[in-house]
Design a protein around this motif. Structure first.
Motif, PDB file in Angstrom:
ATOM      1  N   ALA A   1      18.019  62.907 -33.217  1.00 56.66           N
ATOM      2  CA  ALA A   1      17.876  62.611 -34.646  1.00 56.66           C
ATOM      3  C   ALA A   1      19.077  63.166 -35.397  1.00 56.66           C
ATOM      4  N   ALA A   2      19.457  62.470 -36.459  1.00 54.71           N
ATOM      5  CA  ALA A   2      20.596  62.894 -37.282  1.00 54.71           C
ATOM      6  C   ALA A   2      20.063  63.546 -38.554  1.00 54.71           C
ATOM      7  N   VAL A   3      20.170  64.857 -38.606  1.00 56.24           N
ATOM      8  CA  VAL A   3      19.701  65.578 -39.793  1.00 56.24           C
ATOM      9  C   VAL A   3      20.593  65.208 -40.975  1.00 56.24           C
ATOM     10  N   ALA A   4      19.964  64.904 -42.099  1.00 51.03           N
ATOM     11  CA  ALA A   4      20.729  64.486 -43.271  1.00 51.03           C
ATOM     12  C   ALA A   4      21.651  65.606 -43.722  1.00 51.03           C
ATOM     13  N   PRO A   5      22.882  65.283 -44.057  1.00 53.78           N
ATOM     14  CA  PRO A   5      23.822  66.324 -44.469  1.00 53.78           C
ATOM     15  C   PRO A   5      23.494  66.913 -45.827  1.00 53.78           C
ATOM     16  N   ASP A   6      22.807  66.162 -46.636  1.00 58.66           N
ATOM     17  CA  ASP A   6      22.433  66.670 -47.960  1.00 58.66           C
ATOM     18  C   ASP A   6      21.260  65.853 -48.491  1.00 58.66           C
ATOM     19  N   LEU A   7      20.736  66.293 -49.601  1.00 58.13           N
ATOM     20  CA  LEU A   7      19.577  65.613 -50.174  1.00 58.13           C
ATOM     21  C   LEU A   7      19.906  64.189 -50.594  1.00 58.13           C
ATOM     22  N   ALA A   8      21.141  64.003 -51.043  1.00 55.74           N
ATOM     23  CA  ALA A   8      21.523  62.665 -51.482  1.00 55.74           C
ATOM     24  C   ALA A   8      21.415  61.681 -50.319  1.00 55.74           C
ATOM     25  N   ALA A   9      21.852  62.109 -49.154  1.00 56.95           N
ATOM     26  CA  ALA A   9      21.773  61.229 -47.985  1.00 56.95           C
ATOM     27  C   ALA A   9      20.324  61.033 -47.556  1.00 56.95           C
ATOM     28  N   ALA A  10      19.562  62.104 -47.578  1.00 58.92           N
ATOM     29  CA  ALA A  10      18.158  61.993 -47.161  1.00 58.92           C
ATOM     30  C   ALA A  10      17.367  61.089 -48.092  1.00 58.92           C
TER      31      ALA A  10
ATOM     32  N   PRO B   1      22.316  68.508 -55.609  1.00 57.57           N
ATOM     33  CA  PRO B   1      22.949  69.733 -55.167  1.00 57.57           C
ATOM     34  C   PRO B   1      24.116  69.396 -54.241  1.00 57.57           C
ATOM     35  N   SER B   2      24.982  70.296 -54.085  1.00 50.17           N
ATOM     36  CA  SER B   2      26.156  69.976 -53.279  1.00 50.17           C
ATOM     37  C   SER B   2      26.354  71.019 -52.192  1.00 50.17           C
ATOM     38  N   GLY B   3      27.190  70.656 -51.237  1.00 54.94           N
ATOM     39  CA  GLY B   3      27.645  71.577 -50.218  1.00 54.94           C
ATOM     40  C   GLY B   3      26.532  72.201 -49.423  1.00 54.94           C
ATOM     41  N   ALA B   4      26.710  73.480 -49.190  1.00 60.85           N
ATOM     42  CA  ALA B   4      25.843  74.192 -48.259  1.00 60.85           C
ATOM     43  C   ALA B   4      24.398  74.218 -48.717  1.00 60.85           C
ATOM     44  N   ILE B   5      24.220  74.309 -50.013  1.00 60.03           N
ATOM     45  CA  ILE B   5      22.838  74.387 -50.501  1.00 60.03           C
ATOM     46  C   ILE B   5      22.082  73.123 -50.134  1.00 60.03           C
ATOM     47  N   ALA B   6      22.762  71.990 -50.336  1.00 58.06           N
ATOM     48  CA  ALA B   6      22.099  70.731 -50.020  1.00 58.06           C
ATOM     49  C   ALA B   6      21.802  70.634 -48.535  1.00 58.06           C
ATOM     50  N   ALA B   7      22.782  70.973 -47.729  1.00 58.29           N
ATOM     51  CA  ALA B   7      22.593  70.878 -46.287  1.00 58.29           C
ATOM     52  C   ALA B   7      21.457  71.785 -45.844  1.00 58.29           C
ATOM     53  N   LEU B   8      21.431  72.974 -46.413  1.00 63.06           N
ATOM     54  CA  LEU B   8      20.386  73.927 -46.064  1.00 63.06           C
ATOM     55  C   LEU B   8      19.013  73.386 -46.456  1.00 63.06           C
ATOM     56  N   THR B   9      18.970  72.782 -47.641  1.00 66.68           N
ATOM     57  CA  THR B   9      17.682  72.284 -48.111  1.00 66.68           C
ATOM     58  C   THR B   9      17.162  71.182 -47.208  1.00 66.68           C
ATOM     59  N   VAL B  10      18.045  70.256 -46.863  1.00 63.29           N
ATOM     60  CA  VAL B  10      17.609  69.158 -46.012  1.00 63.29           C
ATOM     61  C   VAL B  10      17.253  69.661 -44.626  1.00 63.29           C
ATOM     62  N   ALA B  11      18.060  70.574 -44.118  1.00 63.05           N
ATOM     63  CA  ALA B  11      17.755  71.135 -42.809  1.00 63.05           C
ATOM     64  C   ALA B  11      16.381  71.804 -42.832  1.00 63.05           C
TER      65      ALA B  11
END
Lengths: 749, 137
Positions: free
Chosen positions: A121-130, A6-16
């Protein structure tokens, strides 16, 4: 099912959401605004981890230093308020950072023991990073495996699948524990990417074809993959497809859970030994029967094919050394390089023949005097002693002579080498039988039992009466072995003359079975010997030695029933229950006391007399698409008979080879003992030691070495990407020694 | 146009095998057609490149380098250590027909050779691979 990144905001939201959920789910009460007080001693580092979501629970805080004599990293888990204490650190300067699921690594902070830290802690910006921090199993499960309709195989002109594969379980066993996963953690960074140093290729399948030829393991890898080739490329093409999809951004469909409950009480200390070129199979820390032996003393490792050096780790001084293990007959003892030549360059070591061991030490055990016994080669396979033949004084030889004289290097042609740390001297026990794993009986003779991992005519179980050996020095008089004879004529005893496997069976005779032991353990319940045997779907074998083992030993065979399959190591608990790790994604147990029918008689040689004795416990982790069991391939299992770790006596603990972990089975559920750093931890054995029976959790723990054949695949120091091998010789990983300790609570120090 | 040749494996009492070309009397028969070298290249990568290099002068790998194999004597690539079974049995020149038979079922043709872990190629790939190999000269 895999999914695209996923990209952008959706990914960030999911990881958050993952990060926030992980924190809030375990924090039943609202979090206090101020940081709660942390109590530490002068040799601890403590503090609180927060992110923009508040306290971060169930994440790791890692302290690493380069100032000691080994690689050294110690890590602890935050509690439900984000608090942590990394206890008992040697005095040094440390880099400290936070790693956790839903996060990326936080910036490293310089610190020293005695300090408290507020870490962000550094919250992952997206699922790919996490996902870069997920254990290998999450990536491995993205591999596309053949559909059930491909089985049974009907060959290249049929459904393409080789006819040797009758079931998908059998195929999976080859890509897992009894094939690729036998040496590698597939799915870690090093394996899910193609290293640039391999060269340029027109296609990923060509790249994989070349990569599998690399280094001294090339012959083994090519032979294994050769069995899996199909007109469409088979598994070779599947691996290429897998890494292509990952490169394009496809991500695991599941995410790992953060540590919960007692998992947060774990303290993990990582050291290293040896060097990046050479791997180990096992280590030993103590006498399994008396785990206070060698208290606070060195660990000793067995380096199998890789080198004649035996690594030694001093966990008190944090120093690593090695000693060269000799062979008895240096003139003609063949080396591992004969069977493992380098015919294509390794991306890490070029054409260097990095494996060249003649000793080929597979496994060590320690006796109550602290002597280290290695299953190791001491002489050429062509030179068995005269007492192995039929005219020998050795009763076992009279009954079942072992006089094979194979040429060249033979992997399981080992004998026994003993190292006495007190004198630094080596002794050789020339056994007629090959040796592989070994374990002591709890008897007056200190009998040492040996597997040989050899099927067919040489499938025997051997033993050495070590008391007699040390008294007399007479290897012939001290040893014995037996073929594996099943009581198929049901007369309750072993008879002279027996049916041979594959020959027409006489119902009036017993029957020899051709299944060699892999793992081997002594049962405290009744003194029987148990072993695992690798032919699919896997077997366990019980050997009752009887009063005069060469003449009286009787075997019982039990096949692993579905849903279980795919065995490697094993152990026995104090109640006589056999525990096995299975690459079906289970821990299995076999309790012979549950068997209802007669266990001998016709058909006993097939292994189906007691399916009711088996119980299976699922392992954690995602399955392959279309499969049900976790895509795990646990290599070995060790039973914590003496409650060394603190999870209770008789706790079975399987190696989590795809999961950077050990899987401890407690009350039917798995407690995950994770090594978050460096990623790529993969073990083939476990030992446990009590340094001080009155010393509490600090004076006891598990000791485990990494056992993958490519230590360089483990995350290096200053890895260029999460989980990646070190970029230089200096930062590549050597084999690890990992110490697991369990505190009464996450902040104990 | 299809040419039809047959390859027979004769196993001697001592265990060594020799292969002769005999018309219409065979244990392993090959009905060989004209192959497509481009398709053969792709099939080679999928099924052969794991063990063999093909470029001129490329080093031997798990198997021998195959540049110029067609027309050459079997078991004759310099520097490659052949299995005992193959060296003792492969008493032939690599014609397209023999090569086609070999890659179709190596384990049946010479049991115990290094290549017997491989099940062999499909009939639909065989002629393309042979054509590709024949072009590598």
């Amino acid at each position: 099912m895999s999914m695209r990144s996923p990209s952008g905001a959706i990914a960030a939201l999911t990881v958050a959401a993952i990060a926030a959920g992980a924190a809030s789910n375990v924090a039943a009460q609202p979090q206090p605004a101020q940081h709660p007080a942390i109590e530490i001693d002068g040799d601890d580092i403590g503090g609180v981890v927060t992110s923009r979501f508040g306290p971060e629970a169930g994440v790791w805080v890692i302290a690493e230093t380069r100032e000691l004599g080994t690689r050294f990293a110690k890590m602890a888990v935050t509690d439900d308020r984000g608090r942590f204490v990394i206890p008992d650190l040697p005095r040094a300067r440390y880099d400290v950072w936070v790693r956790g699921y839903g996060l990326v690594d936080s910036p490293k902070v310089a610190s020293e023991p005695g300090r408290t830290l507020d870490l962000t802690a550094a919250v992952a910006p997206d699922l790919a990073a996490a996902a870069q921090y997920y254990p290998a199993i999450y990536w491995f499960s993205m591999l596309r495996i053949p559909d059930q309709s491909k089985f049974p195989g009907t060959g290249p002109n049929g459904n393409g699948m080789p006819v040797t594969f009758k079931t998908r379980d059998q195929w999976l066993d080859v890509i897992k524990t009894n094939g690729c996963g036998n040496c590698h953690q597939i799915g870690n960074y090093a394996t899910r990417t193609i290293p640039d140093a391999l060269g340029h290729f027109d296609s990923s399948i060509a790249a994989w074809a070349r990569r599998l030829q690399s280094g001294p393991g090339g012959s083994t890898m090519v032979r294994t993959m050769g069995r899996l080739l199909m007109p469409d490329g088979g598994h070779l093409a599947a691996l290429a497809d897998w890494t292509d999809r990952i490169k394009e951004g496809e991500l695991p469909s599941a995410s790992p859970a953060r540590p919960t409950g007692i998992e947060r009480n774990l303290v993990v200390t990582v050291r290293d030994w040896l060097d990046p070129k050479h791997y180990l199979h096992d280590l030993v820390a103590t006498d399994k029967r008396r785990p206070t032996v060698n208290a606070r003393g060195p660990m000793y490792g067995a380096t199998e094919l890789s080198t004649d050096e035996m690594p030694i780790l001093d966990p008190v001084r944090n120093s690593k050394t090695s000693i060269t293990v000799p062979v008895r007959d240096p003139e003609d003892t063949p080396g591992a390089e004969l069977a493992n030549p380098v015919f294509a360059a390794s991306p890490y070591f070029g054409n260097e023949q990095v494996w060249d061991s003649r000793v080929n030490a597979h496994s060590p055990v320690m006796d109550s005097a602290g002597r280290v016994y290695l299953t190791a080669q001491i002489r050429s396979p062509r030179n068995p002693p005269a007492y192995c033949g039929k005219d020998s004084i050795v009763r076992s030889a009279q009954l079942y002579p072992l006089t094979e004289r194979p040429d060249g290097f033979v992997q399981n042609s080992r004998q026994v080498t003993v190292f006495d740390p007190k004198t630094k001297r080596f002794s050789f026990i020339d056994t007629c039988f090959g040796t592989q794993h070994l374990n002591f009986a709890e008897d007056a003779d200190d009998t040492l039992w040996f597997s040989n991992n050899t099927n067919g005519k040489l499938a025997v179980v051997g033993w050495v009466n070590t008391k007699k050996y040390w008294e007399s020095g007479d290897a012939a008089a001290a040893q014995g072995w037996t073929a594996l004879i099943v009581d198929t004529n049901a007369n309750g005893k072993r008879d002279e003359g027996y049916n041979e496997p594959g020959q027409p069976a006489d119902p009036n005779k017993d029957t020899r079975i051709p299944y060699g032991f892999y793992g081997i353990s002594w049962s405290p319940l009744d003194g029987s010997i148990w072993g695992s045997s690798l032919p699919h779907p896997g077997y366990i074998i019980r050997l009752d030695p009887g009063p005069n083992p060469p003449d009286t030993a009787l075997a019982e065979l039990y096949r692993v029933p579905l849903p279980g399959y795919g065995i490697r190591g094993m152990d026995v608990d104090r109640e006589g229950v056999v525990w096995v790790p299975l690459d079906s994604g289970h821990i299995g147990s076999f309790d012979r006391r549950k068997c209802k029918g007669p266990l001998n008689g016709p058909g006993a040689e097939e292994g189906d007399k007691c399916p009711e004795g088996w119980t299976f416990y699922p392992l954690p982790g995602p399955p392959f698409q279309g499969d049900s069991g976790a895509a795990e391939n646990p290599y070995y299992l060790w039973v914590d008979q003496h409650n060394i770790l603190g999870l209770g006596p008789n706790t079975p603990i399987a190696t989590g080879n795809q999961s950077d972990s050990l899987h401890a089975l407690v009350g039917g559920r798995v407690v995950e003992l994770r090594v978050p750093y460096p990623m790529g931890f993969y073990a083939k054995s476990i030992d446990g030691r009590i340094d001080d029976p009155g010393g509490g959790w600090k004076a006891r723990g598990l000791w485990v070495t990494s056992g993958n054949r490519t230590p360089v695949h483990i995350e290096g120091i200053d890895a260029p990407a999460p989980g990646a091998p070190g970029a230089t010789q200096a930062t590549r990983s050597s084999p690890l020694v990992v110490n697991f300790q369990l505190r009464p609570d996450p902040l104990a120090h | 146009m299809t040419s039809r040749h047959h390859v027979t494996v004769i196993v001697r009492p001592g265990g060594a095998a020799v292969v002769t070309l005999l018309a219409l009397a065979s244990a392993i028969s090959v009905a060989r057609g004209e192959g497509d070298p481009a398709k053969g290249n792709a099939a080679f990568v999928r099924q052969c490149a794991l063990c063999h290099t093909i470029a001129r002068g490329a080093p031997n790998s798990y198997g021998p380098n195959l540049f110029g194999i067609v027309g050459h004597r079997a078991a004759s690539v310099a520097g490659y250590k052949y299995s005992r079974a193959f060296a003792a049995s492969a008493q032939w020149n690599w014609s397209p027909d023999v090569l086609g038979a070999w890659i179709s079922d190596p384990a049946a043709m010479i049991p115990g050779s290094t290549m017997d872990v491989f099940q062999g190629v499909a009939d639909s790939d065989r002629d393309d691979i042979v054509a590709y190999l024949a072009n590598q000269r």
